[in-house]
Design a protein around this motif. Structure first.
Motif, PDB file in Angstrom:
ATOM      1  N   ALA A 176       3.062  18.537  -3.912  1.00  0.00           N
ATOM      2  CA  ALA A 176       3.320  17.042  -4.184  1.00  0.00           C
ATOM      3  C   ALA A 176       4.618  16.490  -3.955  1.00  0.00           C
ATOM      4  O   ALA A 176       4.944  15.417  -3.574  1.00  0.00           O
ATOM      5  CB  ALA A 176       3.384  17.068  -5.760  1.00  0.00           C
ATOM      6  N   GLU A 177       5.703  17.435  -3.685  1.00  0.00           N
ATOM      7  CA  GLU A 177       7.158  17.048  -3.119  1.00  0.00           C
ATOM      8  C   GLU A 177       6.662  16.662  -1.770  1.00  0.00           C
ATOM      9  O   GLU A 177       7.292  15.670  -1.073  1.00  0.00           O
ATOM     10  CB  GLU A 177       7.849  18.337  -3.088  1.00  0.00           C
ATOM     11  CG  GLU A 177       8.359  18.721  -4.406  1.00  0.00           C
ATOM     12  CD  GLU A 177       9.116  19.928  -4.394  1.00  0.00           C
ATOM     13  OE1 GLU A 177       9.266  20.565  -3.382  1.00  0.00           O
ATOM     14  OE2 GLU A 177       9.880  20.340  -5.383  1.00  0.00           O
ATOM     15  N   LEU A 178       5.860  17.468  -0.823  1.00  0.00           N
ATOM     16  CA  LEU A 178       5.614  16.803   0.439  1.00  0.00           C
ATOM     17  C   LEU A 178       4.935  15.498   0.601  1.00  0.00           C
ATOM     18  O   LEU A 178       5.234  14.619   1.602  1.00  0.00           O
ATOM     19  CB  LEU A 178       4.864  17.965   1.202  1.00  0.00           C
ATOM     20  CG  LEU A 178       5.531  19.258   1.542  1.00  0.00           C
ATOM     21  CD1 LEU A 178       4.633  20.339   2.130  1.00  0.00           C
ATOM     22  CD2 LEU A 178       6.761  19.082   2.190  1.00  0.00           C
ATOM     23  N   ARG A 184       6.456  12.159   2.219  1.00  0.00           N
ATOM     24  CA  ARG A 184       5.611  11.400   3.251  1.00  0.00           C
ATOM     25  C   ARG A 184       5.419   9.917   2.731  1.00  0.00           C
ATOM     26  O   ARG A 184       5.696   8.921   3.545  1.00  0.00           O
ATOM     27  CB  ARG A 184       4.284  12.030   3.484  1.00  0.00           C
ATOM     28  CG  ARG A 184       3.321  11.483   4.496  1.00  0.00           C
ATOM     29  CD  ARG A 184       2.154  11.837   4.267  1.00  0.00           C
ATOM     30  NE  ARG A 184       1.215  11.873   3.121  1.00  0.00           N
ATOM     31  CZ  ARG A 184       0.269  12.442   2.703  1.00  0.00           C
ATOM     32  NH1 ARG A 184      -0.533  12.995   3.752  1.00  0.00           N
ATOM     33  NH2 ARG A 184      -0.354  12.174   1.620  1.00  0.00           N
ATOM     34  N   ALA A 185       5.095   9.711   1.345  1.00  0.00           N
ATOM     35  CA  ALA A 185       5.157   8.481   0.989  1.00  0.00           C
ATOM     36  C   ALA A 185       6.460   7.827   1.036  1.00  0.00           C
ATOM     37  O   ALA A 185       6.370   6.377   1.448  1.00  0.00           O
ATOM     38  CB  ALA A 185       4.741   8.501  -0.531  1.00  0.00           C
ATOM     39  N   GLU A 213       0.922  -1.334  -0.074  1.00  0.00           N
ATOM     40  CA  GLU A 213       0.000   0.043  -0.066  1.00  0.00           C
ATOM     41  C   GLU A 213       0.865   1.260   0.067  1.00  0.00           C
ATOM     42  O   GLU A 213       0.577   2.360  -0.781  1.00  0.00           O
ATOM     43  CB  GLU A 213      -0.675  -0.075   1.136  1.00  0.00           C
ATOM     44  CG  GLU A 213      -1.719   1.405   1.413  1.00  0.00           C
ATOM     45  CD  GLU A 213      -2.678   1.266   2.539  1.00  0.00           C
ATOM     46  OE1 GLU A 213      -2.847   2.279   3.221  1.00  0.00           O
ATOM     47  OE2 GLU A 213      -2.908   0.124   3.191  1.00  0.00           O
ATOM     48  N   ALA A 214       1.793   1.226   0.869  1.00  0.00           N
ATOM     49  CA  ALA A 214       2.933   2.298   0.776  1.00  0.00           C
ATOM     50  C   ALA A 214       3.304   2.796  -0.454  1.00  0.00           C
ATOM     51  O   ALA A 214       3.579   3.635  -0.895  1.00  0.00           O
ATOM     52  CB  ALA A 214       3.758   2.270   1.902  1.00  0.00           C
ATOM     53  N   GLN A 215       4.021   1.289  -1.208  1.00  0.00           N
ATOM     54  CA  GLN A 215       4.565   1.605  -2.485  1.00  0.00           C
ATOM     55  C   GLN A 215       3.712   2.073  -3.556  1.00  0.00           C
ATOM     56  O   GLN A 215       4.102   2.944  -4.185  1.00  0.00           O
ATOM     57  CB  GLN A 215       5.170   0.074  -2.667  1.00  0.00           C
ATOM     58  CG  GLN A 215       6.116  -0.175  -1.922  1.00  0.00           C
ATOM     59  CD  GLN A 215       6.754  -1.909  -2.339  1.00  0.00           C
ATOM     60  OE1 GLN A 215       6.016  -2.490  -2.614  1.00  0.00           O
ATOM     61  NE2 GLN A 215       7.758  -1.970  -1.961  1.00  0.00           N
ATOM     62  N   ARG A 216       2.525   1.687  -3.543  1.00  0.00           N
ATOM     63  CA  ARG A 216       1.442   2.514  -4.461  1.00  0.00           C
ATOM     64  C   ARG A 216       1.138   3.950  -4.007  1.00  0.00           C
ATOM     65  O   ARG A 216       1.113   4.656  -4.990  1.00  0.00           O
ATOM     66  CB  ARG A 216       0.169   1.437  -4.160  1.00  0.00           C
ATOM     67  CG  ARG A 216       0.014   0.274  -4.834  1.00  0.00           C
ATOM     68  CD  ARG A 216      -1.297  -0.218  -4.846  1.00  0.00           C
ATOM     69  NE  ARG A 216      -1.881  -0.427  -3.785  1.00  0.00           N
ATOM     70  CZ  ARG A 216      -2.066  -1.445  -3.105  1.00  0.00           C
ATOM     71  NH1 ARG A 216      -1.155  -2.809  -3.362  1.00  0.00           N
ATOM     72  NH2 ARG A 216      -2.612  -1.495  -1.821  1.00  0.00           N
TER      73      ARG A 216
END
Length: 236
Positions: A54-56, A60-61, A6-9
């Motif tokens: 988007a950078e943030l 976070r991702a 999920e995190a990778q997606r």
């Protein structure tokens, strides 16, 4: 805890969003360079804000992926430790000692029976020869001492304790397969009278014994039969 997949997606989505905004801003900047500043300037202010957002999101991702990977490795370590603990506890020294004690008692009984048999054959072969027996003693023409009693042939050395222990170990090791060192215990050659009796009790085809007796499959069947018989005797 975040699932790694999920995190990778989420990271892939954030990177895609960031890339799209980068491309869009690059296009707007090119418009300014081309002299279309009025329209492009208004959009650039908005897009720069979205780009930073988007950078943030990407940062976070990436952090969530890192945390998820750490959690996954921690879980793998925990599972490996639990599996090792369970597996090794099942073969602890105490467990092996219990089997060893049982085997030691059984082996001692076997050795005593073999020694008693061998001693009896030698003793009575001498006594029969001295008495001039021609019925029980088997004339061999050599140093072998053989007595036939009640349809059974008693030959000195045939049930020697070391030989019988080798056959027991050979059958057990053949069933277990290769040892930890990679070598395989060699079973003694030739079908033994005791093995014939065991095979008959196990319902083996007598006509196939001479061909099959040395196979690991035969050894496995004999070991399984012996284990079942011992267990049934203990229950009774």
């Amino acid at each position: 805890m975040t699932n790694l997949a999920e995190a990778q997606r989420e990271l892939e989505d954030a990177r895609r969003e960031k890339t799209e905004l980068d491309d869009l801003i690059e296009g707007l900047e090119q418009q300014v360079l081309d002299g279309n500043e009025a329209q492009a300037a208004r959009e650039l202010g908005e897009k720069f804000g979205l780009q930073r957002l988007a950078e943030l999101r990407q940062e976070r991702a990436e952090k969530r992926v890192q945390d998820a990977e750490i959690a996954r490795r921690a879980q793998l370590l925990k599972d490996a430790q639990e599996d090792a603990t369970e597996a090794l506890t099942a073969v602890s020294a105490d467990v092996v000692a219990g089997a060893y004690v049982a085997a030691l008692a059984a082996v001692t009984e076997l050795v005593e029976a073999c020694r008693t048999r061998e001693a009896a054959i030698l003793e009575h072969a001498r006594a029969l020869r001295s008495a001039g027996d021609t019925q029980l003693l088997v004339a061999t023409g050599d140093a072998r001492r053989i007595i036939d009693v009640n349809g059974e042939r008693f030959e000195a050395g045939r049930f020697e304790a070391g030989l019988m222990l080798g056959r027991v170990a050979g059958a057990a090791m053949a069933t277990a397969g290769r040892s930890a060192s990679g070598s395989q215990f060699q079973r003694p050659e030739g079908l033994h009278p005791v093995e014939q009796l065991l095979a008959a009790a196990a319902g083996e085809d007598a006509s196939a014994l001479e061909v099959n007796w040395s196979s690991t499959q035969f050894a496995a069947r004999m070991v399984a039969f012996a284990q079942a018989a011992t267990k049934a005797e203990a229950v009774a």
